[in-house]
Scaffold this motif. Structure first.
Motif, mmCIF file in Angstrom:
data_model
loop_
_atom_site.group_PDB
_atom_site.id
_atom_site.type_symbol
_atom_site.label_atom_id
_atom_site.label_comp_id
_atom_site.label_asym_id
_atom_site.label_seq_id
_atom_site.Cartn_x
_atom_site.Cartn_y
_atom_site.Cartn_z
ATOM 1 N N ALA A 3 0.823 -1.211 0.000
ATOM 2 C CA ALA A 3 0.000 0.000 0.000
ATOM 3 C C ALA A 3 0.857 1.262 0.000
ATOM 4 N N SER A 4 2.021 1.215 0.639
ATOM 5 C CA SER A 4 2.883 2.392 0.696
ATOM 6 C C SER A 4 3.377 2.781 -0.692
ATOM 7 N N ALA A 10 0.545 7.006 -6.644
ATOM 8 C CA ALA A 10 -0.621 7.871 -6.810
ATOM 9 C C ALA A 10 -0.223 9.330 -6.617
ATOM 10 N N LEU A 11 0.615 9.596 -5.629
ATOM 11 C CA LEU A 11 1.089 10.958 -5.383
ATOM 12 C C LEU A 11 1.931 11.444 -6.567
ATOM 13 N N LEU A 12 2.765 10.582 -7.108
ATOM 14 C CA LEU A 12 3.575 10.932 -8.271
ATOM 15 C C LEU A 12 2.690 11.239 -9.482
#
Length: 66
Positions: A3-4, A10-12
């Motif tokens: 998940a990390s 997703a942030l990228l």
């Protein structure tokens, strides 16, 4: 993939789209504000009565443009 890592990807992905979008918006705002300032300065300036000035009030063409 845990998940990390998924959260980092997703942030990228959001940064790849979001950062250029914000930069483009800021660039457009600055550009528009500069054009507004130019227009205000142009309206405040005294009229140009030189022979190179436009032959009509709109000021789009020079005298030799036909």
């Amino acid at each position: 993939m845990n998940a990390s890592n998924a959260n980092l990807f997703a942030l990228l992905d959001m940064a790849i789209v979001g950062v250029p979008t914000v930069v483009f918006i800021v660039w457009q705002l600055v550009s528009i504000n500069r054009e507004i300032a130019k227009d205000k300065a142009k309206q405040a300036a005294p009229p140009d009565d030189s022979p190179e000035s436009a032959g009509h009030p709109v000021g789009e063409h020079r005298l030799d443009d036909r």
